[in-house]
Design a protein around this motif. Structure first.
Motif, PDB file in Angstrom:
ATOM      1  N   THR A 114       0.825  -1.201   0.000  1.00  0.00           N
ATOM      2  CA  THR A 114       0.000   0.000   0.000  1.00  0.00           C
ATOM      3  C   THR A 114       0.862   1.254   0.000  1.00  0.00           C
ATOM      4  N   MET A 223      -8.588   9.176  -0.861  1.00  0.00           N
ATOM      5  CA  MET A 223      -8.708   8.161   0.187  1.00  0.00           C
ATOM      6  C   MET A 223      -9.563   6.985  -0.283  1.00  0.00           C
ATOM      7  N   ASN A 227      -8.281   3.196  -0.334  1.00  0.00           N
ATOM      8  CA  ASN A 227      -9.092   2.135   0.251  1.00  0.00           C
ATOM      9  C   ASN A 227      -9.284   0.975  -0.730  1.00  0.00           C
ATOM     10  N   SER A 282      -9.281   3.352   7.201  1.00  0.00           N
ATOM     11  CA  SER A 282      -9.044   4.366   6.165  1.00  0.00           C
ATOM     12  C   SER A 282     -10.317   5.166   5.871  1.00  0.00           C
ATOM     13  N   TYR A 285     -11.011   7.623   8.704  1.00  0.00           N
ATOM     14  CA  TYR A 285     -10.046   8.720   8.676  1.00  0.00           C
ATOM     15  C   TYR A 285     -10.458   9.749   7.622  1.00  0.00           C
TER      16      TYR A 285
END
Lengths: 299, 271
Positions: A114, A223, A227, A282, A285
């Motif tokens: 990642t 994001m 993800n 994630s 966040y």
């Protein structure tokens, strides 16, 4: 009759020709990997030590400390006691069923993949948002990367680097990187033109616009891409176990060949747990970083 | 006779694939519709000449599609002209390269937008300080200054709010404070009050006049509302289809409208 044969039978290429083409391409690639394989392998050495470092860290740390840290991270990201407790219980169950070591190995490989996917994907997405030409060049390439059966990546990587962790990581990254590139590009392109114009009007240069307007406003979309990249990396880990990537994929592979349903299911569930944990952390966040946008609209 | 602070000379703008190619036609005075239908180029502005004096509020007025937003975006080159010169404080900004242009914008120009264009992820205070942040002024200093301007526009205590927690009028006050915070002496206002409801708009107009009586900035104000133009403007220019049809003081325009277009505007003004 002979004239009309091409109507009933597909006009195939001569088998000998096809074989010659395959031989030539495979041979060329094999020669290439024989000639340069070692250099390329040593090029990836730092990656290997990073990966081993992570793995070592996760495996030598006492299990309760690992659970504590992961729960703490999930709490910090989401500020939700429920999620935090759920994560702790799930990880405890994983350990209780004897999958701790495999899970830590998988986690370290996912983390490395990642991080690398973000480190490569976000800049590529930024460049892609800047140039329409690059976008029209890269889009089909990304389509191919996403739709090509994952097993196909394994072949050239194994030919070049042999079996082991590094080829696994590379295959996983190739498979998992498209969403983060795509959504970084999309997020930046969707940024409100008015706000961008305002930044320009006050004399902001390209970099300042990027860091103060485009990236922050595109962050929720980016994001979402990260993800998805994590999820795709997790699903690829099982496939990558075929070329010797250690972790939860290997017991799954073993279960397939030996028809151990329960073993397969348990390890599959452990992957699901990892996926849920990464996903929730994630997501929440991203959600929390955008709080100010969710507040009730003042009128 | 004071020197103009902004001088626009023979400014033309054509949108399309090869604007230079159709410029001769534009110079000959081809009609906007013909240009679009037969040459696939849109006429934005044609041969604009303007002098704006330091310390005045200069209103550019026109209906939508008249090119007024295009024109104001030439003052800080958010849009590049096809032809013509834009002299600001003795510099022809059409000749500036990227870096120099960014510098020039930071030093001399600031702008207020119709739809506010605030940074949604930043607090009110950091929005106001944004211009100074671009100029790399350090944080305590720019925040102190931002706080001063926040107070000047009557939003004291709103420092830590986010833009979408504010009403439209409040957001535009933040927009105004952001523009004033850089101390640029030219303020470009692109339909700054058009998105506000009438009462708030009148309030903002009064506030602008009051601030202007102290600050003496050069303000270029775009509007489609002649009431607003007459109320704020020291001088008014009227644009129609990319052409400047009349300019002068509000009284002059009210009493001697140059053509039916201006006449139609003038008749709607409440006296």
């Amino acid at each position: 009759m002979a004239d009309a044969l091409w109507l009933s039978e597909f006009p195939e290429m001569e088998r000998a020709d096809l074989r010659a083409i395959r031989k030539a391409l495979d041979g060329a690639y094999r020669d290439f990997s024989r000639a340069y394989g070692d250099q390329i392998e040593s090029f990836f050495d730092p990656l290997l030590s990073l990966l081993i470092g992570f793995e070592h860290l996760l495996l030598t740390t006492p299990w309760w400390l690992v659970i504590l840290v992961i729960s703490a991270i999930s709490y910090l990201a989401s500020r939700s006691i429920k999620l935090c407790l759920g994560v702790a219980i799930a990880f405890f169950a994983i350990g209780y069923f004897g999958m701790w070591e495999d899970t830590m190995q998988t986690m370290s490989i996912i983390l490395v993949c990642t991080l690398l996917a973000i480190a490569i994907g976000v800049p590529v997405g930024i460049l892609m948002a800047r140039s329409n030409r690059l976008q029209s060049l890269l889009t089909p390439a990304l389509d191919v990367m996403q739709t090509m059966p994952a097993f196909v990546y394994l072949i050239p990587v194994v030919m070049l680097l042999g079996i082991g962790r590094i080829p696994g990581v590379i295959a996983v990254i190739i498979y998992a990187i498209p969403p983060v590139i795509r959504l970084t590009n999309l997020g930046i392109r969707l940024v409100d033109k008015d706000v961008l114009e305002a930044a320009t009007a006050f004399g902001a240069g390209y970099l300042k616009r990027l860091t103060s307007v485009q990236l922050p406003l595109a962050l929720p979309t980016i994001m979402a891409g990260i993800n998805q990249t994590i999820m795709m990396a997790l699903s690829m880990v099982v496939v990558a176990s075929m070329i010797g990537v250690k972790g939860l994929g290997q017991p799954v592979l073993k279960s397939i060949t030996n028809q151990y349903f329960t073993l397969g299911l348990l390890n599959g569930l452990a992957i699901v747990v990892l996926a849920i944990v990464f996903d929730r952390i994630s997501q929440s966040y991203a959600h929390r970083s955008q709080r100010h946008l969710q507040r009730a609209q003042h009128d | 006779m004071t020197e103009p602070i902004i001088r626009i000379k023979h400014l033309s703008k054509v949108f399309g694939k090869q604007p230079q190619k159709v410029m001769p036609l534009v110079r000959q005075g081809i009609h906007k519709d013909t240009l679009l239908a037969e040459h696939e180029h849109a006429l934005g502005l044609r041969d604009i000449n303007l002098d704006i004096l330091p310390g005045e509020i200069f209103v550019i007025m026109g209906l939508s599609g008249s090119g007024k937003s295009t024109l104001i975006r030439h003052f800080n080159r958010l849009i590049d002209p096809t032809e013509g010169e834009i002299w600001i404080k003795g510099t022809d900004i059409t000749q500036l390269k990227n870096k120099a242009l960014e510098q020039f914008r930071q030093q001399h120009l600031s702008m207020v937008f119709q739809r506010f264009a605030l940074l949604p992820h930043r607090t009110v205070l950091d929005n106001i300080a944004y211009g100074l942040e671009i100029q790399k002024v350090d944080k305590p200093k720019r925040r102190e200054k931002a706080r001063y301007w926040l107070k000047q526009v009557g939003l004291e205590g709103y420092d830590a709010q986010y833009p979408n927690q504010l009403s439209g009028g409040q957001q535009q006050r933040v927009g105004l404070a952001r523009a004033l915070c850089t101390d640029a002496d030219i303020l470009l206002m692109d339909e700054a009050f058009s998105a506000l409801d009438p009462l708030i708009r009148a309030e903002m107009q009064d506030q602008l006049k009051q601030l202007q009586s102290r600050l003496r900035k050069t303000i270029v104000f775009i509007t489609h509302d002649l009431d607003e133009a007459v109320k704020l403007g020291d001088r008014i220019a009227i644009l129609k289809d990319g052409i400047l049809v009349q300019q002068g003081t509000p009284e002059h325009i009210l009493h001697n409208p140059a053509d039916e277009y201006v006449e139609a505007f003038v008749q709607n003004v409440r006296r």
